[in-house]
Design an enzyme around this catalytic site. Structure first.
Site, mmCIF file in Angstrom:
data_model
loop_
_atom_site.group_PDB
_atom_site.id
_atom_site.type_symbol
_atom_site.label_atom_id
_atom_site.label_comp_id
_atom_site.label_asym_id
_atom_site.label_seq_id
_atom_site.Cartn_x
_atom_site.Cartn_y
_atom_site.Cartn_z
ATOM 1 N N ASN A 396 -1.411 6.635 5.822
ATOM 2 C CA ASN A 396 0.123 6.651 5.829
ATOM 3 C C ASN A 396 0.772 5.576 4.702
ATOM 4 O O ASN A 396 1.044 4.427 4.690
ATOM 5 C CB ASN A 396 0.749 6.171 7.073
ATOM 6 C CG ASN A 396 0.345 7.446 8.261
ATOM 7 O OD1 ASN A 396 0.741 8.597 8.103
ATOM 8 N ND2 ASN A 396 -0.318 7.005 9.082
ATOM 9 N N ASP A 397 0.952 6.174 3.439
ATOM 10 C CA ASP A 397 1.281 5.658 2.317
ATOM 11 C C ASP A 397 2.844 6.212 2.173
ATOM 12 O O ASP A 397 3.017 7.264 1.736
ATOM 13 C CB ASP A 397 0.250 5.905 0.991
ATOM 14 C CG ASP A 397 0.934 5.141 -0.024
ATOM 15 O OD1 ASP A 397 1.944 4.664 -0.097
ATOM 16 O OD2 ASP A 397 -0.045 5.091 -1.115
ATOM 17 N N PHE A 398 3.832 5.163 2.297
ATOM 18 C CA PHE A 398 5.175 5.399 1.845
ATOM 19 C C PHE A 398 5.407 5.155 0.359
ATOM 20 O O PHE A 398 6.781 4.574 0.208
ATOM 21 C CB PHE A 398 6.019 4.916 2.921
ATOM 22 C CG PHE A 398 6.017 5.378 4.039
ATOM 23 C CD1 PHE A 398 6.717 6.336 4.679
ATOM 24 C CD2 PHE A 398 4.946 4.894 5.202
ATOM 25 C CE1 PHE A 398 6.683 6.936 5.743
ATOM 26 C CE2 PHE A 398 4.766 5.624 6.447
ATOM 27 C CZ PHE A 398 5.465 6.475 6.820
#
Length: 458
Positions: A396-398
């Site tokens: 989960n890379d924002f």
């Protein structure tokens, strides 16, 4: 005292970006959702290092720009996960001695989104690899340990809190466990981060959620529950004083445990890595709790039913589709036998969870509905394995880099609860957050067999 250092800065509510036609009809809850009404929200959060500059320019990182982009991508994501923007509806019928619970996807203001600061803390303070998880982490989540899923009739079903640290950002999600299990919970995270990374472009989502709920044939919807008041099926839970600590297991250590368990049980490599690791933790916590040899003990593992049903449900099925697997023995038997013996017990319990077992469980529940309660499941004589190292948490890379850690909130914690996460380093490593009373945790930390398997995270 630490929790008072976390200051709420702002709060708003987020609705789906576009109107969803399906949201106009009641979202009915199957038995495996309704049984969770007295449990706590699922609460997990991801810890990120704060970048020194934007990835697409030389400007300093702006928390306000980051918050706005998170809200926009969340609004886009809720188009696909539209039930999370609604609230529960509860109808009591005293004449019929029953109540009915379902989701109105348009009830309430939407998902809650709040911004907080904890500017006395750094990322290294939160990681604390050799110490207990700091109590302040609990305040990174919107709900306390008393909030149960039933309260989703007045509280948002999804709450996001973004907490700014000195050199980091913590994004926490609390999702009602009566409409989502761990598989669906992390599916939501994965889609949200995917949409966020593609903001401003035509994002092609790799895995859309499927909202066709699984009901046994002949169910009347919404399913009637035999209650006329919340106190008949909702129980608050206050755990005793606990220490909460992360333990890291490297791929090499886990492989050694798996080999040992299979050799000792003569099982021809049938025992999985997770079963071997779970057996080690079960034996170690029973020893740490210093239970009498004749004490009956339990191991609870919550298993995904999607692939066990026949025909199977799709992996993207959105909802709660888990069942507890109970393994029972005595403290004496567990400790007098070896690791392989304990692992083979767990393995057989997993093998025994079949389509027929799940369907029979649901059939019996429909005859006499009830709700799970923490007070009935958790005590010194039990261990509960929750979450899974198979969930994609670190993907989960924002837009500010990969998470450096996963931590959870105050919900669902009790004596003997173990939360399983993939290790940050990947490659099959596993992190366990173990909850034990102080004296038991001290004994666990000095247990040679257990600590020999624990590794320092890379």
């Amino acid at each position: 005292m630490e929790s008072s250092i976390v200051k709420k800065i702002s709060e708003c509510y987020v609705k789906p970006k576009n109107e969803v036609s399906e949201s106009k009809t009641p979202y009915h809850l199957p038995p495996l959702d309704l049984i969770m009404l007295s449990y706590h929200y699922i609460q997990d959060g991801l810890l990120f290092m704060k970048p020194n500059s934007h990835l697409n320019g030389d400007n300093e990182f702006s928390i306000h720009s980051f918050l706005e982009s998170l809200k926009q991508s969340l609004s886009d994501t809720l188009v696909h996960f539209y039930p999370l923007a609604g609230q529960l509806v509860v109808h009591f019928d005293e004449d019929q001695h029953q109540c009915r619970v379902f989701v109105d996807c348009n009830k309430g203001p939407g998902a809650r989104f709040s911004h907080a600061t904890a500017l006395d803390f750094t990322v290294s303070d939160i990681l604390s690899p050799n110490d207990d998880i700091p109590f302040v982490v609990r305040s990174f989540f919107d709900y306390n340990e008393e909030a149960v899923n039933y309260e989703g009739h007045s509280k948002p079903l999804l709450s996001v809190q973004v907490t700014q640290l000195i050199d980091g950002v913590f994004i926490a999600c609390s999702i009602n466990h009566a409409i989502s299990d761990g598989t669906s919970y992390w599916h939501f995270w994965n889609v949200w981060s995917e949409i966020h990374r593609g903001s401003g472009n035509n994002v092609s989502i790799s895995r859309l959620p499927i909202h066709n709920r699984w009901f046994p044939e002949g169910c009347v919807l919404p399913i009637p529950l035999p209650f006329t008041h919340p106190n008949q099926f909702v129980k608050k839970f206050e755990p005793p004083q606990l220490r909460e600590k992360m333990f890291h297991f490297s791929p090499e250590s886990i492989a050694t445990l798996k080999t040992k368990a299979n050799k000792e049980s003569n099982s021809s490599d049938m025992i999985s890595s997770f079963q071997a690791l779970s057996a080690l933790v079960w034996r170690s916590t029973v020893r740490a709790n210093d239970l009498p040899h004749d004490q009956v003990i339990y191991n609870y593992m919550f298993a995904n039913n999607r692939h066990r049903l026949n025909p199977p449900l799709p992996q993207n099925y959105f909802g709660t589709c888990i069942k507890g697997i109970t393994t029972k023995t005595s403290a004496g038997e567990l400790l007098d036998n070896n690791l392989g013996w304990a692992a083979s017990l767990l393995h057989q319990s997993v093998v025994n969870l079949t389509d027929k077992v799940v369907r029979d469980f649901v059939k019996d529940w429909l005859k006499s509905p009830y709700c799970y309660h923490h007070t009935d499941l958790h005590d010194y004589n039990s261990i509960a394995m929750e979450h899974s190292p198979r969930f994609d948490m670190y993907g989960n890379d924002f837009g500010i880099g990969k998470p450096v850690a996963v931590r959870n909130g105050p919900g669902n914690k009790a004596v003997g609860v173990v939360f399983a996460y993939p290790g940050c380093e990947g490659n099959g490593s596993v992190d366990f957050e173990i909850c034990l009373p102080p004296h038991s945790m001290k004994a666990l930390e000095t247990h040679d067999e257990f600590m020999a398997a624990v590794s320092l995270p890379k």
